[in-house]
Design an enzyme around this catalytic site. Structure first.
Site, mmCIF file in Angstrom:
data_model
loop_
_atom_site.group_PDB
_atom_site.id
_atom_site.type_symbol
_atom_site.label_atom_id
_atom_site.label_comp_id
_atom_site.label_asym_id
_atom_site.label_seq_id
_atom_site.Cartn_x
_atom_site.Cartn_y
_atom_site.Cartn_z
ATOM 1 N N LYS A 34 -10.128 -1.369 8.891
ATOM 2 C CA LYS A 34 -9.861 0.183 8.703
ATOM 3 C C LYS A 34 -11.432 0.931 8.358
ATOM 4 C CE LYS A 34 -5.381 -0.553 7.054
ATOM 5 N NZ LYS A 34 -4.264 -0.224 6.174
ATOM 6 N N TYR A 77 1.636 4.144 13.335
ATOM 7 C CA TYR A 77 2.178 4.021 12.029
ATOM 8 C C TYR A 77 3.596 4.615 12.152
ATOM 9 C CZ TYR A 77 -1.604 1.695 9.662
ATOM 10 O OH TYR A 77 -2.546 0.915 9.209
ATOM 11 N N PHE A 96 3.700 8.516 1.929
ATOM 12 C CA PHE A 96 2.090 8.580 2.136
ATOM 13 C C PHE A 96 1.721 8.801 3.495
ATOM 14 C CE2 PHE A 96 3.960 4.170 1.703
ATOM 15 C CZ PHE A 96 3.611 3.669 3.177
ATOM 16 N N THR A 153 -1.066 -6.056 0.154
ATOM 17 C CA THR A 153 -1.330 -4.545 0.373
ATOM 18 C C THR A 153 -2.274 -4.018 -0.528
ATOM 19 O OG1 THR A 153 0.732 -4.678 1.675
ATOM 20 C CG2 THR A 153 -0.438 -2.469 1.290
ATOM 21 N N ASN A 177 -7.439 -0.085 2.248
ATOM 22 C CA ASN A 177 -7.354 -1.440 1.766
ATOM 23 C C ASN A 177 -7.839 -2.548 2.990
ATOM 24 O OD1 ASN A 177 -5.324 -1.350 3.781
ATOM 25 N ND2 ASN A 177 -3.731 -2.350 2.667
ATOM 26 N N HIS A 199 -5.573 -4.306 8.319
ATOM 27 C CA HIS A 199 -4.065 -4.029 8.747
ATOM 28 C C HIS A 199 -3.875 -5.388 9.582
ATOM 29 C CE1 HIS A 199 -0.075 -2.962 10.367
ATOM 30 N NE2 HIS A 199 -0.509 -3.447 11.392
ATOM 31 N N GLU A 222 2.175 -4.117 18.933
ATOM 32 C CA GLU A 222 0.928 -3.588 18.321
ATOM 33 C C GLU A 222 -0.323 -4.179 19.225
ATOM 34 O OE1 GLU A 222 2.147 -3.273 13.748
ATOM 35 O OE2 GLU A 222 0.625 -4.293 14.120
HETATM 36 P P1 CMP Z 1 -0.908 -1.355 6.361
HETATM 37 O O1 CMP Z 1 -0.713 -2.918 6.691
HETATM 38 O O2 CMP Z 1 -1.842 -0.782 7.417
HETATM 39 O O3 CMP Z 1 0.324 -0.617 6.934
HETATM 40 C C1 CMP Z 1 0.671 0.524 6.306
HETATM 41 C C2 CMP Z 1 -0.305 1.110 5.392
HETATM 42 O O4 CMP Z 1 0.188 2.134 4.444
HETATM 43 C C3 CMP Z 1 -0.754 0.138 4.146
HETATM 44 O O5 CMP Z 1 -1.394 -1.053 5.041
HETATM 45 C C4 CMP Z 1 -1.160 0.715 3.305
HETATM 46 O O6 CMP Z 1 -2.683 0.588 3.543
HETATM 47 C C5 CMP Z 1 -0.863 2.184 3.495
HETATM 48 N N1 CMP Z 1 -0.363 2.816 2.190
HETATM 49 C C6 CMP Z 1 -0.963 3.740 1.590
HETATM 50 N N2 CMP Z 1 -0.283 4.033 0.509
HETATM 51 C C7 CMP Z 1 0.590 3.179 0.300
HETATM 52 C C8 CMP Z 1 1.781 2.755 -0.568
HETATM 53 N N3 CMP Z 1 1.693 3.572 -1.647
HETATM 54 N N4 CMP Z 1 2.573 1.810 -0.309
HETATM 55 C C9 CMP Z 1 2.215 1.095 0.801
HETATM 56 N N5 CMP Z 1 1.388 1.334 1.517
HETATM 57 C C10 CMP Z 1 0.487 2.171 1.508
#
Ligand code: CMP
Length: 139
Positions: A10, A50, A58, A92, A113, A116, A127
């Site tokens: 990311k 997404y 979010f 996560t 984070n 993904h 995906e």
């Molecule tokens: P990802 O695995 O890319 O899939 C959805 C993403 O939403 C997740 O990783 C997080 O980086 C992002 N995200 C941001 N805010 C939140 C939250 N409050 N709870 C869960 N995912 C979040």
């Protein structure tokens, strides 16, 4: 079984020049990078990717973040690759991630984070196809 999963490095990680360090963790875990490209996602691409999170509070911030800089999209291959990569990534929220995981090592926050990974074999196929043609994947 040998599986393939989609990984995204990311914008928080590309910004900090961590692509190689993240790939080293992936490879040390026994996963192989069988396709990889660095791209700047369009808003449409990020929203489409997404779409399952569209109703989440979010979603807007997530899309803003994912278009804020380059990402590296990858296909990872290996034994039990989908679950294996989820282990390697860690939780996560990096506050909950185990020692040695990518998110424990590198992530800044639940949003920034660093990586993904697909959450199921079925979603992995969807995906992977979202970003890669079959001819771009070299196992
Ligand atoms: P990802 O695995 O890319 O899939 C959805 C993403 O939403 C997740 O990783 C997080 O980086 C992002 N995200 C941001 N805010 C939140 C939250 N409050 N709870 C869960 N995912 C979040």
């Amino acid at each position: 079984a040998i599986e393939r999963t989609l990984s995204i490095i990311k914008p928080d990680a590309t910004r900090r020049n961590l692509t190689g360090k993240i790939n080293a963790v992936i490879e040390e875990a026994g996963l192989r990078v069988v396709a990889q490209k660095r791209v700047r996602l369009t808003r449409e691409q990020a929203e489409g990717f997404y779409a399952v999170h569209k109703e989440r509070s979010f979603f807007g911030e997530l899309v803003d973040f994912m278009v804020s800089g380059p990402v590296v999209v990858q296909v990872l291959e290996g034994e039990n690759a989908v679950a294996k990569y989820r282990e390697v990534m860690g939780a996560t929220n990096p506050a909950n991630a185990d020692e040695g995981t990518i998110r424990k090592l590198f992530a800044e926050s639940i949003e920034a984070n660093s990586v993904h990974g697909s959450d199921s074999l079925e979603n992995a196929a969807i995906e992977v196809a979202y970003f890669f043609a079959q001819t771009e994947i070299v196992g």
